[in-house]
Structure formats: C-alpha cells, structure tokens
Scaffold this motif. Structure first.
Motif, PDB file in Angstrom:
ATOM      1  N   ILE A 252      13.996  28.921  63.149  1.00 54.15           N
ATOM      2  CA  ILE A 252      13.249  28.066  62.217  1.00 54.15           C
ATOM      3  C   ILE A 252      13.357  28.535  60.759  1.00 54.15           C
ATOM      4  O   ILE A 252      13.616  27.708  59.876  1.00 54.15           O
ATOM      5  CB  ILE A 252      11.784  27.879  62.668  1.00 54.15           C
ATOM      6  N   PRO A 253      13.188  29.826  60.453  1.00 55.02           N
ATOM      7  CA  PRO A 253      13.327  30.219  59.036  1.00 55.02           C
ATOM      8  C   PRO A 253      14.715  29.903  58.467  1.00 55.02           C
ATOM      9  O   PRO A 253      14.830  29.467  57.320  1.00 55.02           O
ATOM     10  CB  PRO A 253      13.075  31.733  59.061  1.00 55.02           C
ATOM     11  N   LEU A 254      15.745  30.086  59.263  1.00 58.96           N
ATOM     12  CA  LEU A 254      17.102  29.763  58.810  1.00 58.96           C
ATOM     13  C   LEU A 254      17.257  28.258  58.629  1.00 58.96           C
ATOM     14  O   LEU A 254      17.911  27.800  57.694  1.00 58.96           O
ATOM     15  CB  LEU A 254      18.137  30.280  59.821  1.00 58.96           C
ATOM     16  N   TYR A 255      16.650  27.509  59.522  1.00 55.09           N
ATOM     17  CA  TYR A 255      16.672  26.047  59.446  1.00 55.09           C
ATOM     18  C   TYR A 255      15.986  25.571  58.162  1.00 55.09           C
ATOM     19  O   TYR A 255      16.521  24.724  57.438  1.00 55.09           O
ATOM     20  CB  TYR A 255      15.983  25.478  60.688  1.00 55.09           C
ATOM     21  N   ILE A 256      14.834  26.115  57.867  1.00 54.35           N
ATOM     22  CA  ILE A 256      14.089  25.717  56.669  1.00 54.35           C
ATOM     23  C   ILE A 256      14.867  26.071  55.402  1.00 54.35           C
ATOM     24  O   ILE A 256      14.899  25.286  54.454  1.00 54.35           O
ATOM     25  CB  ILE A 256      12.697  26.377  56.668  1.00 54.35           C
ATOM     26  N   ASP A 257      15.493  27.240  55.400  1.00 59.69           N
ATOM     27  CA  ASP A 257      16.271  27.673  54.234  1.00 59.69           C
ATOM     28  C   ASP A 257      17.653  27.024  54.163  1.00 59.69           C
ATOM     29  O   ASP A 257      18.403  27.274  53.225  1.00 59.69           O
ATOM     30  CB  ASP A 257      16.439  29.197  54.244  1.00 59.69           C
ATOM     31  N   GLU A 258      17.968  26.214  55.186  1.00 60.01           N
ATOM     32  CA  GLU A 258      19.240  25.491  55.253  1.00 60.01           C
ATOM     33  C   GLU A 258      20.446  26.428  55.234  1.00 60.01           C
ATOM     34  O   GLU A 258      21.451  26.159  54.577  1.00 60.01           O
ATOM     35  CB  GLU A 258      19.338  24.441  54.137  1.00 60.01           C
ATOM     36  N   VAL A 259      20.338  27.544  55.954  1.00 58.66           N
ATOM     37  CA  VAL A 259      21.446  28.493  56.022  1.00 58.66           C
ATOM     38  C   VAL A 259      21.974  28.680  57.444  1.00 58.66           C
ATOM     39  O   VAL A 259      22.831  29.522  57.665  1.00 58.66           O
ATOM     40  CB  VAL A 259      21.066  29.868  55.407  1.00 58.66           C
ATOM     41  N   CYS A 260      21.472  27.893  58.389  1.00 51.75           N
ATOM     42  CA  CYS A 260      21.989  27.989  59.755  1.00 51.75           C
ATOM     43  C   CYS A 260      23.173  27.041  59.919  1.00 51.75           C
ATOM     44  O   CYS A 260      23.409  26.163  59.094  1.00 51.75           O
ATOM     45  CB  CYS A 260      20.901  27.683  60.778  1.00 51.75           C
ATOM     46  N   SER A 261      23.885  27.236  60.989  1.00 55.11           N
ATOM     47  CA  SER A 261      25.037  26.380  61.278  1.00 55.11           C
ATOM     48  C   SER A 261      24.569  24.963  61.613  1.00 55.11           C
ATOM     49  O   SER A 261      23.392  24.736  61.938  1.00 55.11           O
ATOM     50  CB  SER A 261      25.830  26.946  62.460  1.00 55.11           C
ATOM     51  N   ASP A 262      25.498  24.024  61.544  1.00 55.14           N
ATOM     52  CA  ASP A 262      25.167  22.645  61.908  1.00 55.14           C
ATOM     53  C   ASP A 262      24.698  22.565  63.363  1.00 55.14           C
ATOM     54  O   ASP A 262      23.783  21.808  63.680  1.00 55.14           O
ATOM     55  CB  ASP A 262      26.375  21.730  61.703  1.00 55.14           C
ATOM     56  N   GLU A 263      25.316  23.351  64.227  1.00 56.52           N
ATOM     57  CA  GLU A 263      24.931  23.354  65.637  1.00 56.52           C
ATOM     58  C   GLU A 263      23.505  23.873  65.814  1.00 56.52           C
ATOM     59  O   GLU A 263      22.706  23.284  66.543  1.00 56.52           O
ATOM     60  CB  GLU A 263      25.905  24.200  66.454  1.00 56.52           C
TER      61      GLU A 263
END
Length: 64
Positions: free
Chosen positions: A12-23
């Motif tokens: 979730i933190p990576l998702y919020i910061d928009e730094v996770c992969s598309d998958e």
C-alpha cells in the motif's frame, strides 16, 4: 481474495507513492475492491500523506 492482506499492506505505501510496478498496482486495486479493511487503510494512509504534505508546505512558507 487472491492475496493475503498482510502482503497487500506491505504494498500500500508503494501504491500510494506510485512507485510500485503496474502488476503490483493492479493487485492492490483488485484487493481493495474486495477488502474493506485494506481499502480503509489505503484511504487513511492517503489522508495522512495529504496532511503531512500540507504541513510541510506551511512550514516552508513560515521559514521563507
């Protein structure tokens, strides 16, 4: 649900910061559509981030 909440909460933190992969983004989005607890956590973390950004901005304005 395909993935355990514990794993989603790590993403979730990576998702919020928009730094996770598309998958990873898709996995989180699919999960929070089905899991109210993780959806609530995501909303709470987004709100906390927005408050922190506003406070940082106000602090920078005071120092200027």
């Amino acid at each position: 649900m395909k993935y355990k909440c514990e794993m989603i909460r790590d993403l979730i933190p990576l998702y919020i910061d928009e730094v996770c992969s598309d998958e990873s983004r898709k996995i989180v989005e699919d999960h929070i559509k089905e899991c109210p607890e993780c959806a609530s956590l995501t909303d709470s973390m987004r709100n906390d981030e927005a408050v922190n950004e506003a406070e940082d901005y106000e602090s920078a304005q005071v120092r200027s």
